[in-house]
Scaffold this active site. Structure first.
Site, short mmCIF file in Angstrom:
data_model
loop_
_atom_site.label_atom_id
_atom_site.label_comp_id
_atom_site.label_asym_id
_atom_site.label_seq_id
_atom_site.Cartn_x
_atom_site.Cartn_y
_atom_site.Cartn_z
N SER A 15 0.84 -1.20 0.00
CA SER A 15 0.00 0.00 0.00
C SER A 15 0.87 1.25 0.00
CB SER A 15 -0.90 0.01 1.24
OG SER A 15 -1.59 1.24 1.34
N TYR B 237 -2.55 -0.84 10.21
CA TYR B 237 -2.53 -1.12 8.78
C TYR B 237 -1.25 -0.58 8.13
CZ TYR B 237 -3.98 -1.23 3.87
OH TYR B 237 -4.04 -1.46 2.51
#
Length: 746
Positions: free
Chosen positions: A614, A627
């Site tokens: 990401s 995350y």
């Protein structure tokens, strides 16, 4: 017409009727007058063809052909002309539609006989035979682009309106027996004649014409070593005659077959199903690597009782060495299979691997000798000398092809050969085609030309790709992209139903039925759905073993699964949420890589792994600690894995910015919460996809390109990293984020 799923079910039911005690069975007529009522003769030809092709006991995939002679209006003269509609080159009776049939002026085809005889009289028989195929184009009716098959003369020169040429197992059993003509007489009396083996083509067509003239009243001809051809002046009558002649041979063989004493009786016992799977999951990647040294292959396992009865028998080594007879068989199965001389009751897996290696070396040497002995100065270069069929006592048959479909067809063809040998050896002695004849078919200039005309293989052809997280989002969108490039895909997901749904959607699109891992050891298609929890090593092991059983090995892995832990109402994350985030986004990726590395090592083939991380991995911000830091760790894991997996396997990453489209990490409530947080106008009456689009548009405003990040863009990046386009790139993370300046490397 009969739909594909009905045909697959019918085939499965037919297979169930063959057992180790009783193999030969009756074939029922499937003709339905109501189905063809009011249809033209071409539509009825398609229907007849589909019926004959729907049962591999009658006809192998791509084999045999059918024809109808029809009066048509000549597009130039406006007058009626007799036109031969015949299955075209490369067609398959089971799946044939109207465009699969060639159309030729019947009278022009008959006139070619004079040209052939003139060339034959010069002593140039083979050139004459081959040149005739070029003449068929001059006989084409109405500019039909479908190329005629080499069997066109067989249909044209038979003086009846409708002709069926099939490869039924019971009839070929008679056609390959050393006393075949005598057996034929006993079964059919004077209603069927015999023609010794001749290569398909013009000369054989003339021989059939002559045989019918010399034997008025016959209904069909057995082609020595080859199959059956029969005819009538009514298409239904022609079809039902095919069924009748096949059943007469089946009746005779059923009365004489040896049951459990077939092939000299049992020499070995099969391992039980659980043990077979355990051995195969360990051996198959090694075996795939060994046979893929020149061309990579996809595998199909067949281990039903009937197949194992043959492989485990006393006579299997002798019969396997003889090879097949029907030319359609050995074009798929090569001149012979490799029989692995391994005792399943005494040998270890390591013994089996050593025996496979030794057997393959001997097979390649035999194949080179076969090629060099029978070649001539015009022969094409020797093809891949590795076997496409491997027989292992106690385990089963492993067939290989450039894709799953081809390996399944290869297995189907050798299954038919097993039935042929069973029948022939029950009433006589089985005889294979002479090696020179086999070579002349395998390396026929016309076959070579057909191979040369084939389009180049797709980028991911011959490669097996596991897509983790394929039930939704990027993974689901990636699966069809990889299949479009020739890939064979395993769709893995924590949600088994979602994985299977992805596979089903794809298989329905390409007309291949349903592929679910474990449902049938040989029944998977170009994609299967597999349940997999990447945080559970045992689950990962089972999923990878499912893929190995379905396809023989694994080349590439794309991990698109991820977890975005949702904070509580106060914006806090508990310890368990942190653990889950790292378990999925970091440790899960490692477990997958760690487990698949054993398969890669056994195969010793090139491979690739792409992990989806990401943009958050390098963009510090509040509110998504677990995350973001887990994705940062995943970035470094990629670099570590690239080192560990080198030099054969490349490991890279794709770092998208937030991809809202189709993502399971963006359920409706999270999308609404985000729109509310960013003060984006919306209505709760809008659909989830409309709300996702609004959120994606908002995220786009924070990028340099101002364009939403799409699934297609992520898929393209992952595909590129898996492909040869980046064959010298490893250990890198490619951002696909629309240009987030905060994510620039520094």
């Amino acid at each position: 017409m009969t739909n594909q799923n009905e045909i697959e079910v019918d085939i499965a039911k037919k297979k169930e009727t063959s057992t180790t005690k009783s193999y030969f069975r009756q074939v029922e007529s499937k003709w339905d007058d109501q189905h063809v009522e009011g249809e033209d003769l071409l539509s009825r030809l398609v229907y007849r063809s589909n019926l004959l092709g729907s049962d591999s006991y009658i006809n192998n995939t791509g084999g045999g052909n059918t024809s109808s002679k029809v009066m048509e209006e000549d597009p130039i003269t406006g007058e009626e002309a007799e036109v031969l509609w015949v299955k075209g080159s490369g067609g398959d009776l089971r799946t044939a539609t109207k465009p699969n049939f060639a159309s030729l002026y019947q009278q022009k085809l008959l006139q070619l006989q004079d040209i052939y005889h003139d060339m034959e009289n010069t002593g140039l028989k083979t050139p004459a035979e081959d040149s005739m195929t070029e003449m068929y184009a001059h006989c084409t009716f109405n500019l039909n682009p479908r190329a005629p098959s080499i069997d066109t003369p067989l249909h044209s020169f038979i003086p009846f309106k409708f002709v069926d040429h099939t490869h039924p197992v019971p009839v070929i059993a008679i056609a390959t027996a050393d006393n075949g003509p005598e057996l034929m007489k006993e079964i059919y009396g004077d209603e069927v004649a015999w023609v010794d083996w001749m290569r398909p083509g013009f000369e054989l067509g003339l021989k059939l014409q002559e045989t019918i003239e010399q034997n008025p009243g016959i209904k069909g001809i057995i082609l020595g070593g080859h199959g059956l051809i029969n005819w009538a002046d009514d298409d239904k009558e022609c079809y039902e005659l095919s069924i009748e002649l096949i059943n007469k041979a089946a009746d005779y063989l059923s009365d004489h077959e040896l049951g459990e004493d077939s092939y000299g009786g049992a020499k070995f016992q099969s391992l039980d199903k659980k043990e077979r799977r355990e051995v195969l999951t360990e051996v198959l990647p090694y075996l795939r690597g060994q046979v893929s040294q020149e061309n990579q292959f996809i595998g199909t396992i067949q281990d039903d009782d009937v197949t194992l009865q043959f492989i485990n028998s006393e006579d299997a080594p002798r019969l396997a060495e003889l090879g097949t007879s029907c030319p359609d068989h050995f074009l798929r199965t090569k001149i012979k299979p490799l029989y692995v001389d391994w005792n399943p009751q005494e040998g270890s897996v390591e013994d089996l691997k050593a025996t496979i290696k030794e057997g393959l070396q001997g097979y390649r040497e035999d194949y080179a000798d076969y090629y060099n002995t029978h070649r001539d100065e015009d022969s094409p270069d020797m093809r891949d000398p590795n076997p496409t069929v491997i027989l292992i006592p106690g385990l089963g048959m492993i067939a290989w092809g450039k894709n799953k479909s081809e390996s399944r067809v290869t297995a189907e063809f050798y299954t038919a050969a097993i039935g042929v040998m069973r029948g022939s050896e029950s009433v006589a002695t089985y005889t294979a085609l002479p090696k020179q004849e086999a070579y002349d078919i395998e390396y026929w200039a016309l076959e070579e030309a057909k191979l040369q005309r084939m389009p180049p293989e797709a980028e991911l052809s011959r490669q097996v790709i596991a897509v983790v997280g394929a039930g939704s989002g990027i993974g689901k969108a990636l699966a069809p992209r990889l299949i479009a490039e020739g890939g064979t895909v395993a769709a893995l997901d924590l949600n088994a139903e979602a994985a299977e749904a992805t596979a089903k959607e794809m298989l329905d699109d390409i007309g291949m039925g349903i592929g679910v891992a474990g449902s049938d050891i040989s029944g998977s298609g170009d994609i299967i759905g597999v349940e997999c929890d990447i945080t559970d090593r045992a689950s990962v092991q089972k999923a990878l073993h499912d893929i190995v059983i379905a396809y023989g090995g694994i080349d590439n892995v794309a991990v698109t699964a991820g977890l975005y832990p949702t904070p509580d109402q106060d914006g806090n994350l508990g310890d368990e949420a942190w653990d889950n985030s790292f378990a999925v986004n970091v440790k899960g990726n490692y477990i997958v890589a760690d487990e698949v590395s054993d398969i890669w090592e056994a195969q010793d083939l090139k491979g690739s792994m792409v992990i989806t991380t990401s943009a958050n991995a390098v963009v510090p911000k509040a509110g998504s600690f677990a995350y973001d830091t887990s994705k940062s760790a995943a970035n470094h894991l990629i670099r570590e894995l690239a080192i560990a997996c080198s030099p054969k396997v490349r490991v890279n990453g794709v770092a998208p910015a937030t991809v809202v489209e189709g993502s399971s990490m963006f359920p409706r409530d999270r999308v609404i919460a985000s729109l509310t947080k960013y003060d984006v106008d919306f209505s709760k009456d809008e659909s989830t996809e409309e709300l996702r689009d609004k959120l994606a548009d908002f995220y786009a405003t924070r990028t340099l390109t101002k364009e939403p990040i799409t699934l297609e863009q992520q898929c393209e990046a992952i595909y590129s990293l898996l492909s040869s386009e980046f064959e010298n790139t490893t250990g890198h993370i490619i951002p696909v984020d629309g240009g987030l300046k905060e994510a620039f490397l520094r």
